[in-house]
Design an enzyme around this catalytic site. Structure first.
Site: not given
Ligand code: CTP
Ligand code: CA
Length: 229
Positions: A34-35
């Site tokens: 994920n970011r």
């Protein structure tokens, strides 16, 4: 001790922070991630250390500079993060759960590199991970302060946050609106609302160090309230 900060308001307090984003392997070279950059979590750790706390960060894939006054435990997956937190939680006074933890992980990751030859598609079956924060909360003792973080999209963000506060048995949850490109993931600034059982506190847009300080000020209020009751 030499090199130790002098007396601060959080002297003797043990703070556990999770930061970054977990990676769940698909095969020996690929993962589902994920970011989350870890910036908010690291800013919280720095702010707590500056107040004199003994800070441990469980860092999931964070490449940011490190603070020599903070202890870091590096992890990659949600399961490793869960283990690291379970080991530290009983000796924790304040938990700041800023990491983006995978909700699902590939079932039975391949121990080799999956080859594309001979296939037109690839289906990756996923299974649920454990909710680390909810399970830690299930073992909490008096005096501990538990703070969750929720990245939500636009309308309904605060309602989702309040629901998580209740469901996970938290003292506070820090909600940010990830539909806004100028704050949140991989940005230097943030703007959040801290939801507690006694009300919502908006924190104005600022660099993550200032937002971290404002979140710790809410933790101070929660600790004072816990001592009085
Ligand atoms: N969290 C956790 N373990 C997980 C998932 C989330 O400990 N497996 C923690 C996060 O670190 C965060 C809080 O729970 O502090 C809220 O995470 P969030 O992803 O917003 O909530 P979820 O319960 O996973 O719900 P959803 O992603 O569906 O919105
Ligand atoms: Ca989630």
């Amino acid at each position: 001790l030499a090199g130790r900060p002098t007396a601060g308001p959080w002297d003797g307090l043990r703070v556990l922070v999770t930061a970054g984003g977990t990676r769940e392997p698909i095969d020996s070279v690929r993962y589902v991630g994920n970011r989350s950059s870890g910036r908010m979590g690291f800013a919280l750790a720095d702010a707590a250390a500056a107040r004199g706390a003994a800070v441990t960060v469980v860092a999931a894939n964070v490449t940011l500079p490190r603070n020599p006054a903070v202890r870091y435990l590096d992890v990659e997956t949600a399961a490793q993060l869960a283990d690291a937190c379970a080991g530290a939680f009983a000796q924790t006074d304040v938990l700041l759960m800023a990491a983006a933890v995978a909700d699902f992980r590939p079932v039975g990751p391949a121990d080799h590199k999956i080859k594309k030859t001979g296939r037109g598609e690839l289906t990756v079956e996923m299974e649920a991970t454990v909710d680390v924060l909810a399970s830690l909360s299930g073992t909490r003792r008096d005096g501990q302060v538990l703070v969750g973080f929720a990245a939500e999209h636009g309308d309904g963000a605060l309602a989702y946050g309040r629901d998580k506060l209740e469901r996970k048995g938290l003292d506070a949850i820090v909600v940010n609106d990830i539909s806004r490109p100028d704050i949140g993931f991989d940005t230097p600034e943030n703007e959040v609302t801290v939801i507690t059982r006694t009300g919502d506190q908006p924190i104005a847009k600022a660099d993550k160090a200032a937002v971290a300080d404002a979140i710790l000020a809410v933790v101070d209020r929660l600790r004072d309230a816990a001592v009085r009751t």
